[in-house]
Design an enzyme around this catalytic site. Structure first.
Site, short mmCIF file in Angstrom:
data_model
loop_
_atom_site.label_atom_id
_atom_site.label_comp_id
_atom_site.label_asym_id
_atom_site.label_seq_id
_atom_site.Cartn_x
_atom_site.Cartn_y
_atom_site.Cartn_z
N GLY A 53 0.78 -1.24 0.00
CA GLY A 53 0.00 0.00 0.00
C GLY A 53 0.80 1.28 0.00
O GLY A 53 0.33 2.31 -0.47
N ASP A 112 -4.94 2.19 11.13
CA ASP A 112 -6.34 1.95 11.48
C ASP A 112 -6.34 1.53 12.95
O ASP A 112 -6.26 2.38 13.84
CB ASP A 112 -6.81 0.87 10.49
CG ASP A 112 -8.26 0.50 10.60
OD1 ASP A 112 -8.80 0.51 11.70
OD2 ASP A 112 -8.87 0.16 9.57
N LYS A 140 -6.51 6.97 10.54
CA LYS A 140 -7.93 6.80 10.90
C LYS A 140 -7.95 6.55 12.40
O LYS A 140 -7.85 5.41 12.84
CB LYS A 140 -8.43 5.54 10.17
CG LYS A 140 -9.64 5.76 9.35
CD LYS A 140 -10.33 4.51 8.88
CE LYS A 140 -9.59 3.50 8.08
NZ LYS A 140 -10.45 2.46 7.49
N ASP A 169 -5.95 -0.58 -1.63
CA ASP A 169 -6.78 -1.45 -2.46
C ASP A 169 -8.05 -1.89 -1.74
O ASP A 169 -8.18 -1.76 -0.53
CB ASP A 169 -5.99 -2.70 -2.84
CG ASP A 169 -5.82 -3.65 -1.66
OD1 ASP A 169 -5.42 -3.18 -0.58
OD2 ASP A 169 -6.10 -4.86 -1.81
#
Ligand code: 5GP
Length: 189
Positions: A53, A112, A140, A169
């Site tokens: 990523g 996250d 986040k 993705d």
């Protein structure tokens, strides 16, 4: 003369709402690059990209850091093709070079729960680096499980939504979108 109907491309996908445009992203990355250039001046800097990523972020960010840096990569299992984090981190690909006495900046796409990064900092922390810091393109904070995790550099702080594009993705797709967006209907391929 008849013109062909305009194709709906991956870049103009009607099933994706843009959250940050390519222009907004490049502006923010220039700012981060200036900050990192000042903070790592005179230090032996290695950017450690977490595959897959982070590749777009790392590629753009490194070109905004005006220092003689090096790059390396790690691949760890986290989400795979699912959307839940287990906290188990398996190293699929380790660094190519030692990081002893280097200033390591871990470059991540998104944080996250923070479990992947927590484990990675522990793993890399045992290898004698001069310093280890974290740069994430997106943060986040809402679903964070490890609230103690220190994130040193953040591109954008976002709400608790599943985003794609700019390296991120959904089941392997959308990494090539030049912006960050939210998939409106995940059942649409
Ligand atoms: P954490 O351990 O912090 O929960 O997991 C971080 C990893 O989960 C990221 O590197 C990324 O692979 C995946 N992830 C977390 N949130 C998202 C999201 O909104 N979109 C995508 N595409 N991947 C995410």
């Amino acid at each position: 003369m008849e013109t062909a109907p305009k194709a709906v491309t991956e870049f103009s996908n009607p099933n994706i709402d843009v959250m940050y445009s390519a222009d907004q992203i490049s502006g923010r990355i220039k700012e981060l690059g200036r900050q990192l250039t000042a903070e790592y001046a005179g230090k032996d800097l290695v950017l450690v990209g977490i595959l897959k990523g982070s590749v777009i972020f790392l590629g753009d960010l490194m070109r905004e850091i005006d220092l003689p840096l090096k790059i390396d990569f790690m691949a760890v299992s986290s989400y795979k093709d699912e959307t839940v984090s287990t906290g188990d981190v398996e190293i699929l690909k380790d660094l190519t070079n030692p990081i002893r006495d280097k200033h390591v900046l871990i470059v991540e796409d998104i944080i996250d729960t923070g479990l992947t990064l927590t484990r990675l900092v522990e793993i890399l922390g045992s290898r004698g680096a001069a310093s280890i810091k974290i740069a994430t393109f997106l943060d986040k904070p809402e679903p964070r499980i490890n609230k103690e995790l220190k994130v040193d550099y953040t591109g954008f702080t976002i709400p608790n939504e599943f985003v794609v594009g700019y390296g991120l993705d959904a089941a392997g797709r959308y990494r090539n979108l030049p912006f960050i967006g939210v998939v409106k209907d995940p059942s649409v391929a």
